[in-house]
Structure formats: C-alpha cells, structure tokens
Design a protein around this motif. Structure first.
Motif, PDB file in Angstrom:
ATOM      1  N   UNK A  26       0.797  -1.217   0.000  1.00  0.00           N
ATOM      2  CA  UNK A  26       0.000   0.000   0.000  1.00  0.00           C
ATOM      3  C   UNK A  26       0.830   1.267   0.000  1.00  0.00           C
ATOM      4  N   UNK A  27       0.198   2.335   0.472  1.00  0.00           N
ATOM      5  CA  UNK A  27       0.768   3.680   0.423  1.00  0.00           C
ATOM      6  C   UNK A  27       1.024   4.192   1.841  1.00  0.00           C
ATOM      7  N   UNK A  28       2.182   4.794   2.048  1.00  0.00           N
ATOM      8  CA  UNK A  28       2.595   5.266   3.368  1.00  0.00           C
ATOM      9  C   UNK A  28       3.267   6.625   3.228  1.00  0.00           C
ATOM     10  N   UNK A  29       3.311   7.391   4.307  1.00  0.00           N
ATOM     11  CA  UNK A  29       4.093   8.629   4.349  1.00  0.00           C
ATOM     12  C   UNK A  29       5.113   8.480   5.465  1.00  0.00           C
ATOM     13  N   UNK A  30       6.397   8.651   5.104  1.00  0.00           N
ATOM     14  CA  UNK A  30       7.504   8.538   6.047  1.00  0.00           C
ATOM     15  C   UNK A  30       8.356   9.795   5.989  1.00  0.00           C
ATOM     16  N   UNK A  31       9.245   9.937   6.963  1.00  0.00           N
ATOM     17  CA  UNK A  31      10.251  11.000   6.942  1.00  0.00           C
ATOM     18  C   UNK A  31      11.564  10.424   6.450  1.00  0.00           C
ATOM     19  N   UNK A  32      12.324  11.249   5.769  1.00  0.00           N
ATOM     20  CA  UNK A  32      13.666  10.832   5.370  1.00  0.00           C
ATOM     21  C   UNK A  32      14.644  11.204   6.479  1.00  0.00           C
ATOM     22  N   UNK A  33      15.749  10.472   6.536  1.00  0.00           N
ATOM     23  CA  UNK A  33      16.831  10.810   7.470  1.00  0.00           C
ATOM     24  C   UNK A  33      18.004  11.413   6.720  1.00  0.00           C
ATOM     25  N   UNK A  34      18.287  10.841   5.551  1.00  0.00           N
ATOM     26  CA  UNK A  34      19.359  11.391   4.736  1.00  0.00           C
ATOM     27  C   UNK A  34      19.125  11.039   3.277  1.00  0.00           C
ATOM     28  N   UNK A  35      19.872  11.723   2.418  1.00  0.00           N
ATOM     29  CA  UNK A  35      19.774  11.508   0.979  1.00  0.00           C
ATOM     30  C   UNK A  35      21.176  11.574   0.395  1.00  0.00           C
ATOM     31  N   UNK A  36      21.368  10.869  -0.715  1.00  0.00           N
ATOM     32  CA  UNK A  36      22.643  10.930  -1.434  1.00  0.00           C
ATOM     33  C   UNK A  36      22.337  10.826  -2.920  1.00  0.00           C
ATOM     34  N   UNK A  37      23.371  10.880  -3.741  1.00  0.00           N
ATOM     35  CA  UNK A  37      23.178  10.701  -5.177  1.00  0.00           C
ATOM     36  C   UNK A  37      22.650   9.309  -5.491  1.00  0.00           C
TER      37      UNK A  37
END
Length: 92
Positions: A26-37
């Motif tokens: 299904x569909x969820x909304x989460x928070x990110x902690x970090x991002x990279x390329x």
C-alpha cells in the motif's frame, strides 16, 4: 572514513516527508533521514511496513509547491529504524 563503510555516495542529512507506494503493502508517508546521489533512507517507526530487500517502490516528496516527480526506487537495506532505498538507474 575507516571501517567497513561501503557507501559509494556521500550522505546529506535531510528531513522531508515522502509518500512511499508498494504494490502489495500500500501507500505510506515517512520521513527521510538522509539523501545521497544513490538513494534515500526512510525512517519507519511503528508503521507496519515490511518490504523485502529487492522490492521496487515508488517515492514522491510531499509538501512542495508543485507536485514532485514520482521515482522508482529499490529497497536495498533494512535497519532497526528504517530502510535504505536506491534510485533505479533507468528513470524516464
């Protein structure tokens, strides 16, 4: 950085809301902690989200003034507090 860190891309701390859509779960909304390329880490607290490594999900950043692109990502890592998602290389 020494040790067994095999990261290919430098990570940048970033907290954003993302909608994650899994074909079976299904569909969820989460928070990110970090991002990279190479991808993004999503924080999963008490939400029952249990994808398998290798599953493909679609991810879209929420809360922007215009709709963000919907990207295909692959579940590549699981920790006690969330999942590492890798960008698919063949995005349109």
């Amino acid at each position: 950085m020494a040790g067994n860190d095999r990261r290919e891309h430098i990570r940048t701390a970033m907290s954003a809301k993302v909608k994650v859509m899994h074909p079976e779960l299904g569909e969820f909304v989460f928070s990110t902690r970090d991002i990279s390329d190479g991808g993004v880490f999503i924080v999963v607290d008490a939400t029952p989200f249990e994808p398998e490594l290798g599953d493909t999900v679609t991810v879209q950043v929420q809360g922007l003034p215009v709709p963000a692109p919907v990207l295909d990502m692959i579940v590549v890592r699981r920790t006690r507090d969330g999942f590492g998602l890798q960008f698919e290389h063949n995005q349109h």
